[in-house]
Motif scaffolding. Structure first.
Motif: not given
Length: 91
Positions: A3-5, A7-14, A89-91
């Motif tokens: 996934y290139k979004d 939020k996913s990228l931020h999670l992977r980086k952290v 996930i945006d609510e």
């Protein structure tokens, strides 16, 4: 599929930075040596640390054990670093 979004990228980086920090500062072992000693694909471990790929849960579990912590501890550290407001996930 990766996934290139943002939020996913931020999670992977952290996550990658947490794993790298624990590996280097607390365990004091190279990426290659950790991977070799604990049956983790060294290329994948390197890519996880650099946020190039998503980390499968089974791999996360194996990495946590190799680092000498419980998987839940690793997730707790990740949650703390991301903060209470982080959601994929945006609510």
């Amino acid at each position: 599929m990766q996934y290139k979004d943002d939020k996913s990228l931020h999670l992977r980086k952290v996550l990658g930075q947490i794993i790298k920090n624990i590996r280097e500062k607390e365990v004091g072992i190279s990426c290659t040596k950790l991977a070799d000693e604990y049956g983790i694909n060294d290329s994948n471990l390197n890519k996880i640390e650099r946020a190039k790929i998503d980390c499968k849960f089974i791999t996360l579990w194996r990495i946590a054990e190799a680092l000498g912590i419980k998987p839940s501890q690793l997730v707790h550290i990740l949650e703390k670093e991301l903060g209470d407001k982080f959601k994929l996930i945006d609510e």
